[in-house]
Design an enzyme around this catalytic site. Structure first.
Site, short mmCIF file in Angstrom:
data_model
loop_
_atom_site.label_atom_id
_atom_site.label_comp_id
_atom_site.label_asym_id
_atom_site.label_seq_id
_atom_site.Cartn_x
_atom_site.Cartn_y
_atom_site.Cartn_z
N GLU A 1 52.18 31.94 34.28
CA GLU A 1 50.80 31.95 33.77
C GLU A 1 50.65 31.15 32.49
OE1 GLU A 1 49.50 36.04 33.54
OE2 GLU A 1 49.16 36.18 35.69
N GLU B 1 50.16 36.73 42.87
CA GLU B 1 50.08 38.08 42.33
C GLU B 1 48.74 38.71 42.66
OE1 GLU B 1 50.72 38.52 38.14
OE2 GLU B 1 52.45 37.18 38.09
#
Lengths: 676, 676, 676
Positions: B151, B310
């Site tokens: 991320e 995710e």
């Protein structure tokens, strides 16, 4: 007002930045200016970096060209000194010019109004530039005014400021004992034993953020504000003196910003040849707010005409919602300035820039680049009117029998007060009385505490929290001599250093008002469960913000509270004192009340309205050797009527009216009825 | 999509952190994974500190064990490089890896995503670690993808970044003259005479907080965002190149975050083998938001299938209210990903940690530690379905005739704009059109400004504020060739550096759209006193946010304003241009309008919906060699119906439908109707 | 309670700062104190700068005078050590005494409570001053207590604190392995390999602001709070030990602040001879809040009487709206303190200062300076009553059969939790149960987790999120032995370091409660679309904040959810365990519910209310050798009635009542019914 032998009409123009554009555009600018009857431009506001590319080089070649070009084109110049933003190289080389924020954050290069006022570098180079400009262009006879820097303001909390603060304090108080006394440092064990113990009041020391900025030591925070205003004023004075050396006859100003909290404009005004200010009312704001700011600005120099230095022709760029000025509104606001004393009407800006944060700010010449816009047409129409008005209105004064006291120190002190309520709001309190007066068509002057009161029939000083040494005596004399004095809750508590006058509130005003305020109850905002009221002449009005629990000591009670454990205690009193009287409003109420009560006060004091008619029409009066001019402005979206007391002729519409005749004002309309 | 010869079904699994647990737990993990049909785990996301306990030591012993263990247990691995959080010792020893915040605050060790992208230390050791991992584990044939860092995001304002910014600018602009030109530094006297004069735009320099972050210089702030995105991308590329050296055939990705403002994912995608992203819709958010993010992600690589890297099986931990995903919702969201192009479905996380801030984030294995939970049962059921789907859907593409332009530079420029309204919101504007399309069952692709438009019938570019050099020509060609183009207010104002295209808005789009926008009026949000409307085909719709005051120059007017001084001016126009047409919506309206208007636009352009039926059902189409797959998702709590155009068989329920037959979808139900 | 052979009645007085006034005022002070029956003054709270003008000089001359003067005037002294604010010269000379804020901002001189607790300078000079004071004034027999420093609190994030934190951790955990374990640093790769890797958790490292302060590592942030409380406690202990050396028999206290989050008062109380605290309820706050704070304070030392060290006689200065205490309210609050265990009633402040931030805080002697104020009259009347009460109430204890557990660690842990809802609020949860008990007239004790439970019939521990090692066993024994235990949602999750007890919530309490909580659903605040309810005994109540989805494992289900996918699941359960029972409330409900449910619980447990009658009357019981004293307080604005169980005589009004007779309490009235 740019008072000068060179000026023969209301000047009309604005900020012009030809240096942002290729020269081929300049010609088009001139064509459009002529179309719009523009006759003055403010030049050189942000050119420091261009004029001084490094520490030893100055380059005036482009400015020379611009000055020649506008002169050739018959334009007058309001000439700025360019020190409103320092160059990037200077920030890199001399970080002392960079400010430190309230939280201790040291700034880097960026933004504007960015120079520390106590930076030796800033003072040295700003003055040098001002001097060079004055020397070089002193013979341009089209320069009608100096425009020092730009929108001075803000605060700095750097080490240089801290050191300067100590010097300022030393000069003011002489000894540490006196400093400790006026700041009451025995409280919380703050006694200073060395001048170097003093630090600036900011987030790192005495101030903190708790539903707004608060302070632990009102005295320190108050003196910092005075010091900061003085520090910036020193910068102004240094530049002013520099240009005066070369051009003693060109009047000097800097553009102020109305009710601007950081600078004590009453102190500043003493150093300015004439007042100019920038007016940017928010869309949807009551027009009375703007009127009040005009009156404050006019009052700074005892009623002398001032210049509207900036307004937007259409939109601003920084509001949350940048709504357009509706058709007619720019004209209305322009005449509102004139109605309150302006002899100059200027815009920011002449041509919209193509980059950076003001590119969506309105301009005379829009990005489309031609005359075929609504905004340009409205500007042109106003330009024609101003040309026709010629010098008729120049120099006219605004006679008034009512004075309203406004004092920056008092503003600061009320904002800084810990208790009794975060709703204590000096501006709002003044505004309530101001708005009622304006809607009653009663002319007024703003006065500072140094101004003479003897010419007035009524003096109003709502929320005179800080009653400075000697000011009570000025009021006492005024009332004794037959004047009517009026004040309200949270008055008379402290002297000049925010130290309480013991012995009972309202302190030094107690004998004049004939009351003793024992306690004050803060009324929670919007709390439905705690509605307080009082009745005046059989009508019930709200009591808000603060309710004083007072006892009369000679005063007559005109109204009492309806509620709570203080029901029956006085809320409205008048005290006969000498030949005059002193009235007290012990709470905040609403416009209905203020209008009713002030009507009674004025009637008794022999103050008459300018005209009868719609309370939505703004009415002011100006007078000069050409006669008297009754300004009638209708800011509403409906037609309104006003009945004239004197015969006269509308300078704008040409209509002639008899005394007692009705003037019908369509939406957004303006009339200027000249009588002789 | 993890495209690899090793992958024969939709991969199913998630982030697995066995290093947080004693080894005796691992065995239980494997038992539970098998029960749930888990076949892939993301390993090694946050192990830098474990792998490199000091500057010279690397310790892979535990990772060796883990890699062996998961391999033995038949699991595929998405292999992370662990550089999403640096070790504590590194922060202590090399503070250059620590970021500086927007306000100048230097960070200390803590959190994650915490490394300065221009830190020499970070670049040196992140690349070294990636290389060592690749070298050591290159022969594990169960590694299906590299997961670089984690991320990526955020900003840094340190001195190293400042220096790198100057280098980046020098490389991009060559000369200071050009830099001064594109940043329009003559405004406010900001001219730079030395590259070192440039400082980063943050709270210390050009940016400030006033109902959100604002900037004085859009050009500087815009370039900073580009630079920051590039800086972080460089970190990614350095790691990618390091692993490619050893494992050229393992595809490389990093987990993106949908509409994430800090990184220009369109630029990033060019450096990624496939797209993966983390989807965390808020409870109560419209499912169309999530659909739009999926479509944006798919569009980054021209429609290639992507991985849902995710999602939470149950709750997130950071929302204000962490409401549970209701029964069926996890399955619905999983198939939503597949419906929009995902070939991989993964969770964060496999087992809930016992300490720190994500311990109350949902997991496949909850703190109770067994299979007897609602959440585990739902995961298992979905695992069974995915196993049964086998490779049927793999590689399927989503055909579309409509393109919607999305551009990160434009996003930044609109956010940074000073004026005309703080309600200017590019995401929201795009979303209004997107949602209408989705509810009309019309498939679309997100395209960037570099993408080809020729395959589309309709191109929509709402709020194309920044029309980059040459992009107008791309649109011009598209329309001339018969395409339908649609845009909206606040379009065409500026070129690539946020410099206004003078000569009249919408600038370079003016001829294509056949209109001139003279002014724009900002409409205050929620202001009941200022409701603006217009009528389209006899129905009245609201006009909000901004109302353009425009003039047609060839375009046909389809609707005009009902109110205010611009009543009667066009609000909806279409211009015939070449063989195509270009339509303009001069304000923000509501879904009723967008659906009605887009229905008309699509009909005329010959674009057909995928099916008829409830607009609350989300319908998408994918196609591969196994046929076409119509995804039907019912996110509502009521049953919904859809009528099929083609016959087919539901891969999930097994039902077979004829063309024209109705599919009844119970609450939260999903169908995948396969046709050949 | 200032327990001393010198004290023979409820002491009555307050903070007195004669050093802020010229000596001629002192005499007037004494006159007024006598009028008001004042017999104790707190001296020397903020005199450090006066006593120690530089590093080597001490000057006690003025304090000598003051001490002599108050002694001559028969006043007792609560003697402060003056270390609540350090001198300015010390800050200049030794910046280590200045705190660093949560965002890393280093403070300068200013404010109070401003010393870093780990500053060597502060510790050295604060202890030196305390010792000097004790040595010099040890023979004054009118000193009834030491008042160490003032309102200790706040946090510091400086380097000295960081170093001290490492030492504290080292001492607590011994090894880095253990530190890494309890902080779960394998999460996000935070493993520490050196004690110096550890940094303080603040905005620069692990904490951030996102709808309030959050942390990435609960374990670190929790230990910081413990460390900070301990650090400040160390400062207190050092001063206490210094004065004890000279005056071993004078009791030592410091003024606490009720539910103050920064300091673990339960740990502090062990070091204090008696508890004193400052009570400043907001205008409009429910009086039960203040009652709860009194009970918490009393509970800190096992029920021993305490001192009300500060309250305002009229207004505070820092509230948003500083409303006046209505007539009778100061008396009511004073007796409320006594009702809950206070034997001393004191004010801040005796005389209003004239400058700085507390000049508009209420005082016994107002700025008017005389006795002719409402406030002074109320103070005098109370003084007379307290004089008449003489020693009747001294030392009385408050018997209770119900204990409520309150634990600072648990408070910190719940505030720091990431998920499941930002509405998780330990104080509020405790307050709901407390308020119901108080309104039911059932006496209770606050207990900490170290306190014995065996004397109670009912133990309530709502939201016992952190069930520390061994505490489950304490509860288990209590219930087995026949006690009734009650807890609520978000209980039993973690052990002492905020590490989750795996195996199913509520962890160690699972067997006692006979339930397993599988999931918890956060209920958005104010979301009209998501109203959850349950019915208990045919009445419907709301379910808010969090709804546990649980399964009984032996417990009896008393109520189930009405809504959502968990309709029918238990919301209220009771488990028979040993000879007792354990009840669980799986959600937050309203006062109607808590009152109904607790009525049932108490009835079954054999706990009886003190009296019957209006639930708006606050009723408490105290007992000593002089009998039992039933306090009846009516905080409402209407008359209320209560029926007595025992005969007795009102100590204040003199009325005698029979058992079963009604006491009528007018608005704001107080009665103390003595029975023998």
């Amino acid at each position: 007002m740019i008072e000068s032998s060179k000026v023969h009409k209301i000047l009309y123009g604005g900020d012009y930045n030809p240096e942002q554009w290729p020269e081929e555009i300049w010609k088009e600018d001139m064509r459009l200016f002529k179309l719009a009857h523009i006759d003055v431009v403010t030049l050189n506001v942000f050119s420091w970096a261009a004029l001084q590319p490094d520490e030893i080089t100055y380059d005036f070649s482009k400015l020379d060209k611009i000055m020649e070009y506008v002169k050739e084109n018959g334009l007058k110049v309001c000439f700025a000194t360019s020190t409103g933003a320092h160059p990037a190289w200077m920030a890199r080389k001399y970080p002392d010019i960079l400010r430190v924020e309230h939280n201790g954050m040291k700034r880097k290069f960026g933004a504007r109004h960015n120079s520390c006022p106590n930076s030796p570098t800033y003072r040295k180079y700003s003055v040098a530039l001002a001097a060079k400009l004055a020397e070089r262009y002193k013979d341009y006879d089209n320069i009608v005014a100096w425009h020092i820097s730009n929108e001075y303001g803000g605060e700095c909390y750097c080490e240089n400021c801290e050191k300067a603060f100590r010097v300022w304090l030393h000069k003011k108080y002489g000894t540490l004992d006196e400093l400790n006394r006026v700041w009451n440092t025995s409280f919380w064990g703050h006694t200073f034993y060395d001048w170097d113990d003093v630090v600036l009041p900011d987030m790192r020391s005495e101030e903190f953020n708790w539903d707004g900025i608060r302070t632990n030591f009102q005295g320190i925070s108050l003196d910092y504000r005075r010091f900061n205003s003085d520090s910036i004023l020193d910068c102004y004075k240094l530049e002013r003196d520099a240009v005066k050396e070369y051009t003693p006859d060109i009047p000097v100003t800097t553009n102020l910003m109305g009710f601007y909290p950081s600078l004590d404009y009453q102190k500043w005004a003493k150093e300015m040849d004439f007042i100019s200010w920038d007016s940017y009312p928010s869309f949807g704001a009551e027009t009375e707010n703007n009127a009040m700011a005009h009156d404050l600005m006019r009052g700074l120099k005892g009623g002398k005409p001032f210049a509207l230095m900036e307004q937007t022709p259409s939109v601003s760029n920084w509001h949350t919602y940048c709504a357009l000025k509706r058709p007619g509104v720019m004209r209305l606001y322009s005449y509102q300035a004139a109605a309150h004393g302006a002899d100059t009407i200027m815009f920011f800006q002449m041509r919209r820039s193509i980059g950076a944060c003001e590119k969506y700010h309105g301009a005379v010449i829009d990005h489309v680049g031609n005359e075929n816009t609504r905004v340009f047409r409205e500007i042109t129409a106003l330009g024609e009117e101003l040309t026709e008005l010629s010098d008729t209105l120049l120099g006219a004064r605004t006679p008034a029998e009512v004075a309203v006291v406004f004092d920056w120190d008092n503003w600061w002190a009320t904002v800084l007060s810990a208790g009794p309520s975060r709703c204590i709001n000096y501006y709002e309190e003044i505004y309530q009385y101001y708005k009622a007066l304006l809607n009653l068509h009663i002319p007024m002057d703003f006065v500072g505490v140094d101004d003479d009161l003897s010419g007035y029939k009524v003096v109003m000083a709502p929320m005179l929290y800080m009653c400075k040494d000697g000011y009570d005596e000025k009021i006492r004399s005024f009332v004794k001599a037959g004047g009517t004095f009026l004040t309200s809750y949270f008055s008379g508590y402290v002297e000049d250093h925010d130290l309480v006058i013991t012995g009972g509130y309202p302190g030094r005003l107690r004998d004049i008002l004939g009351i003793w305020v024992e306690e004050s109850d803060a009324i929670p905002a919007g709390d439905a469960g705690m509605k307080h009221t009082f009745a005046y002449k059989d009508v019930t009005y709200p009591a808000e913000v603060l309710c004083d629990l007072s006892h009369t000591e000679g005063a007559e009670t005109l109204a009492t509270y309806d509620n709570d454990f203080y029901a029956g205690m006085p809320v409205l009193t008048c005290n006969t004192f000498g030949s005059g009287k002193a009235c007290y409003v012990a709470t905040r109420s609403n416009q209905d009340f203020y209008r009713t009560f002030l009507t009674d006060i004025m009637k008794e004091a022999g103050v008459e309205p300018l005209a009868e008619g719609s309370d939505k029409v703004e009415i002011t009066l100006r007078e000069n050797k050409n006669g008297s001019f009754l300004f009638l402005l209708n800011p509403t979206d409906e037609s309104q009527e006003v009945t004239l007391k004197k015969a006269g002729t509308d300078l704008l519409g040409g209509m002639t009216y008899q005394a007692g005749e009705k003037v019908v004002l369509p939406a957004k309309a303006v009339a200027i009825v000249q009588s002789r």
